[in-house]
Write an enzyme that holds these catalytic residues in place. Structure first.
Site, PDB file in Angstrom:
ATOM      1  N   PRO A   1      45.556 -11.356  -3.852  1.00 26.35           N
ATOM      2  CA  PRO A   1      44.865 -10.919  -2.310  1.00 26.35           C
ATOM      3  C   PRO A   1      45.610 -12.029  -1.204  1.00 26.35           C
ATOM      4  O   PRO A   1      45.925 -13.243  -1.517  1.00 26.35           O
ATOM      5  CB  PRO A   1      43.523 -11.397  -2.682  1.00 26.35           C
ATOM      6  CG  PRO A   1      43.485 -12.253  -3.731  1.00 26.35           C
ATOM      7  CD  PRO A   1      44.625 -11.751  -4.762  1.00 26.35           C
ATOM      8  N   ASN A   2      45.676 -11.489  -0.241  1.00 26.50           N
ATOM      9  CA  ASN A   2      46.239 -11.895   0.949  1.00 26.50           C
ATOM     10  C   ASN A   2      47.731 -12.265   1.244  1.00 26.50           C
ATOM     11  O   ASN A   2      48.219 -12.193   2.154  1.00 26.50           O
ATOM     12  CB  ASN A   2      45.338 -13.153   1.389  1.00 26.50           C
ATOM     13  CG  ASN A   2      44.024 -13.120   1.621  1.00 26.50           C
ATOM     14  OD1 ASN A   2      43.485 -11.919   2.382  1.00 26.50           O
ATOM     15  ND2 ASN A   2      43.374 -13.826   0.777  1.00 26.50           N
TER      16      ASN A   2
ATOM     17  N   ARG B   1      50.250 -15.283   7.971  1.00 24.24           N
ATOM     18  CA  ARG B   1      49.049 -15.817   7.382  1.00 24.24           C
ATOM     19  C   ARG B   1      49.292 -17.357   7.516  1.00 24.24           C
ATOM     20  O   ARG B   1      49.925 -17.604   6.427  1.00 24.24           O
ATOM     21  CB  ARG B   1      48.467 -15.345   6.119  1.00 24.24           C
ATOM     22  CG  ARG B   1      47.559 -16.073   5.362  1.00 24.24           C
ATOM     23  CD  ARG B   1      47.850 -15.703   3.840  1.00 24.24           C
ATOM     24  NE  ARG B   1      46.551 -16.445   3.150  1.00 24.24           N
ATOM     25  CZ  ARG B   1      46.567 -16.441   1.863  1.00 24.24           C
ATOM     26  NH1 ARG B   1      47.731 -16.460   1.277  1.00 24.24           N
ATOM     27  NH2 ARG B   1      45.621 -17.159   1.189  1.00 24.24           N
TER      28      ARG B   1
ATOM     29  N   TYR C   1      52.036 -21.421   4.311  1.00 20.94           N
ATOM     30  CA  TYR C   1      52.879 -20.384   3.475  1.00 20.94           C
ATOM     31  C   TYR C   1      54.115 -20.018   3.894  1.00 20.94           C
ATOM     32  O   TYR C   1      54.670 -19.156   3.398  1.00 20.94           O
ATOM     33  CB  TYR C   1      51.966 -19.163   3.260  1.00 20.94           C
ATOM     34  CG  TYR C   1      50.585 -19.371   2.639  1.00 20.94           C
ATOM     35  CD1 TYR C   1      50.571 -19.756   1.073  1.00 20.94           C
ATOM     36  CD2 TYR C   1      49.324 -19.412   3.457  1.00 20.94           C
ATOM     37  CE1 TYR C   1      49.342 -20.088   0.562  1.00 20.94           C
ATOM     38  CE2 TYR C   1      48.025 -19.591   2.569  1.00 20.94           C
ATOM     39  CZ  TYR C   1      48.064 -20.007   1.152  1.00 20.94           C
ATOM     40  OH  TYR C   1      46.951 -20.371   0.715  1.00 20.94           O
TER      41      TYR C   1
ATOM     42  N   ASN D   1      51.768 -14.524  -8.751  1.00 20.13           N
ATOM     43  CA  ASN D   1      50.836 -15.244  -7.758  1.00 20.13           C
ATOM     44  C   ASN D   1      49.721 -14.667  -7.538  1.00 20.13           C
ATOM     45  O   ASN D   1      49.592 -13.782  -6.770  1.00 20.13           O
ATOM     46  CB  ASN D   1      51.762 -15.521  -6.488  1.00 20.13           C
ATOM     47  CG  ASN D   1      51.011 -16.474  -5.466  1.00 20.13           C
ATOM     48  OD1 ASN D   1      49.764 -16.697  -5.776  1.00 20.13           O
ATOM     49  ND2 ASN D   1      51.587 -16.801  -4.637  1.00 20.13           N
TER      50      ASN D   1
ATOM     51  N   ALA E   1      43.959 -16.378  -4.761  1.00 17.24           N
ATOM     52  CA  ALA E   1      42.815 -17.031  -4.798  1.00 17.24           C
ATOM     53  C   ALA E   1      42.188 -16.807  -6.078  1.00 17.24           C
ATOM     54  O   ALA E   1      41.255 -17.403  -6.666  1.00 17.24           O
ATOM     55  CB  ALA E   1      41.836 -16.852  -3.664  1.00 17.24           C
TER      56      ALA E   1
ATOM     57  N   GLU F   1      53.582 -18.462 -13.516  1.00 19.80           N
ATOM     58  CA  GLU F   1      52.405 -18.532 -12.716  1.00 19.80           C
ATOM     59  C   GLU F   1      53.357 -19.333 -11.517  1.00 19.80           C
ATOM     60  O   GLU F   1      53.623 -20.619 -11.393  1.00 19.80           O
ATOM     61  CB  GLU F   1      51.421 -19.445 -13.189  1.00 19.80           C
ATOM     62  CG  GLU F   1      50.200 -19.500 -12.297  1.00 19.80           C
ATOM     63  CD  GLU F   1      49.083 -20.448 -12.617  1.00 19.80           C
ATOM     64  OE1 GLU F   1      48.873 -20.490 -13.857  1.00 19.80           O
ATOM     65  OE2 GLU F   1      48.362 -21.017 -11.864  1.00 19.80           O
TER      66      GLU F   1
ATOM     67  N   HIS G   1      52.748 -20.440  -7.145  1.00 17.12           N
ATOM     68  CA  HIS G   1      52.120 -20.818  -5.990  1.00 17.12           C
ATOM     69  C   HIS G   1      53.112 -21.188  -4.871  1.00 17.12           C
ATOM     70  O   HIS G   1      53.774 -22.249  -5.187  1.00 17.12           O
ATOM     71  CB  HIS G   1      50.839 -21.879  -6.381  1.00 17.12           C
ATOM     72  CG  HIS G   1      49.967 -21.504  -7.482  1.00 17.12           C
ATOM     73  ND1 HIS G   1      49.057 -20.463  -7.229  1.00 17.12           N
ATOM     74  CD2 HIS G   1      50.003 -21.906  -8.507  1.00 17.12           C
ATOM     75  CE1 HIS G   1      48.574 -20.408  -8.368  1.00 17.12           C
ATOM     76  NE2 HIS G   1      49.029 -21.078  -9.281  1.00 17.12           N
TER      77      HIS G   1
ATOM     78  N   ARG H   1      45.913 -29.704  -2.156  1.00 21.29           N
ATOM     79  CA  ARG H   1      44.828 -28.965  -1.152  1.00 21.29           C
ATOM     80  C   ARG H   1      43.587 -29.262  -1.846  1.00 21.29           C
ATOM     81  O   ARG H   1      43.362 -30.285  -2.491  1.00 21.29           O
ATOM     82  CB  ARG H   1      45.256 -27.816  -1.168  1.00 21.29           C
ATOM     83  CG  ARG H   1      46.799 -27.441  -0.727  1.00 21.29           C
ATOM     84  CD  ARG H   1      47.325 -26.092  -0.379  1.00 21.29           C
ATOM     85  NE  ARG H   1      46.406 -25.317   0.348  1.00 21.29           N
ATOM     86  CZ  ARG H   1      46.370 -24.026   0.578  1.00 21.29           C
ATOM     87  NH1 ARG H   1      47.148 -23.543  -0.260  1.00 21.29           N
ATOM     88  NH2 ARG H   1      45.599 -23.630   1.472  1.00 21.29           N
TER      89      ARG H   1
END
Ligand code: DHK
Length: 148
Positions: free
Chosen positions: A14-15, A22, A27, A77, A80, A101, A103, A110
């Site tokens: 998502p996103n 964004r 990012y 990725n 969330a 995986e 990110h 964070r």
């Protein structure tokens, strides 16, 4: 005997369709098209990139299921869903080839809720904080593992 799959699924949650627009301070300014380009460049001869993105948990699970017999690795990725989705973990546990995986941001610098990943229990490698280069590193790793 079917041919051994040579497609690598680069799966985005998502996103990530809004990559480049964004929160660019986190990012970056590059887009999902740039992810596709970098993965294509990182891909060794004889391997192919299939890039997908969905904002929906069930759709991501369907893509993982569809990848079971048709791909030789997944660079994921999960956005969330990394931090919330046992269902995506379970789907990845039905998948045998390598899973990396990724990110984009360094999630461990964070908020605390980003420090835990369900997906990491399945992932063969975890990359965080390298920006889009993390996807390319994931693709390189899968090519390396599959060429052995
Ligand atoms: C992307 C997201 O959308 C966040 O929800 C994760 C990850 C971090 C990234 O850094 O690529 O927490």
């Amino acid at each position: 005997m079917p041919d051994t799959p040579r497609d690598i699924l680069v799966l985005n949650g998502p996103n990530l369709n809004l990559l480049g627009k964004r929160q660019p301070q986190i990012y970056g300014h590059e887009t999902l098209d740039d992810v596709a380009r970098l993965c294509g460049e990182a891909c060794e001869d004889g391997f192919f990139i299939r890039l997908e993105q969905s904002n929906h948990e069930g759709a991501l699970i369907d893509l993982i299921h569809a990848a079971r017999e048709t791909t030789c690795g997944i660079v994921i990725n999960p956005g969330a869903f990394t931090h919330t989705s046992i269902a995506i973990l379970d789907a990845l546990n039905t998948y045998e080839p390598p899973v990396i995986e990724v990110h984009i941001s360094q999630v461990h610098k964070r908020e605390a809720f980003r420090h835990h990943s369900y997906v990491s229990r399945r992932a063969d490698g975890v990359i965080a904080g390298l920006g889009l280069e993390g996807y390319a590193a994931g693709v390189r790793r899968i090519c390396q593992l599959k060429r052995r």
